[in-house]
Write a protein that holds these residues in place. Structure first.
Motif, short mmCIF file in Angstrom:
data_model
loop_
_atom_site.label_atom_id
_atom_site.label_comp_id
_atom_site.label_asym_id
_atom_site.label_seq_id
_atom_site.Cartn_x
_atom_site.Cartn_y
_atom_site.Cartn_z
N ARG A 134 -2.29 63.17 6.55
CA ARG A 134 -1.99 63.86 5.38
C ARG A 134 -2.71 64.42 4.55
N THR A 135 -3.82 63.41 4.10
CA THR A 135 -4.95 63.73 3.21
C THR A 135 -5.86 64.72 3.93
N PHE A 136 -6.22 64.64 5.02
CA PHE A 136 -7.11 65.53 5.71
C PHE A 136 -6.41 66.89 5.80
N GLN A 138 -3.78 68.22 3.82
CA GLN A 138 -3.41 68.69 2.52
C GLN A 138 -4.64 69.22 1.92
N ASP A 139 -5.77 68.47 2.14
CA ASP A 139 -7.16 68.50 1.26
C ASP A 139 -7.99 69.58 2.09
N ASP A 140 -7.71 69.98 3.32
CA ASP A 140 -8.44 70.87 3.88
C ASP A 140 -8.55 72.36 3.21
N LEU A 141 -9.82 72.90 3.08
CA LEU A 141 -9.90 74.05 2.21
C LEU A 141 -9.55 75.34 3.27
N ASN A 157 -0.64 74.11 4.86
CA ASN A 157 -1.28 73.49 3.83
C ASN A 157 -1.54 74.56 2.55
#
Length: 157
Positions: A134-136, A138-141, A157
């Protein structure tokens, strides 16, 4: 009667789960099976004639109180999750089911506890993996998405 007793004895000693018979009021161990010894590390001579409080097997004594109260009120407990302290000091999560039985007109408990520590560890690892994903995600630009083969958007995302 003898056949019934033999069937019980065979089931009692064959199960890989921990099975024990304790006096209801104080938790005095009357009998244990080999599964109990295998899981906890306690041998018969370590526990027979002692209470569960004396050997300090309940990681949280309030769990014992809850089980005893439920047994007194309902006569049974099904799938109660608790943490138990092993002879070597490790703690293990167990899933306990118990019923009140009468032995010489004294209430006792017949308890079966399954070691679910591996299951709990697997659940924790899965939650951690999901959190990392989830972190990867959601935070992927870059614009990431998940879709069906037909192109229906499932997540982005």
């Amino acid at each position: 009667m003898r056949e019934s007793e033999e069937r019980f004895r065979t089931a009692f000693h064959t199960s890989p789960d921990s099975i024990n018979i304790n006096r209801l009021e104080d938790g005095l161990f009357v009998d244990i099976n080999e599964g109990f010894s295998e899981i906890t590390g306690y041998k018969r001579e370590d526990v027979i004639g002692k209470t569960s409080v004396e050997i300090n097997i309940w990681n949280n004594i309030k769990d014992r109180e809850k089980v005893v109260n439920a047994l007194k009120e309902q006569g049974f407990v099904n799938n109660y999750e608790a943490t138990f302290r092993m002879k070597d000091g490790r703690t293990v999560t167990g899933l306990l089911s118990a019923r009140v039985i009468m032995l010489d007109n004294v209430p006792h408990t017949l308890s079966i506890t399954r070691n679910i520590e591996d299951l709990k560890q697997a659940e924790l690892a899965l939650k951690e993996s999901e959190k990392r994903y989830r972190t990867f995600f959601q935070d992927d630009l870059t614009g990431d998405y998940i879709s069906t083969v037909d192109g229906d958007l499932l997540e982005c995302n």
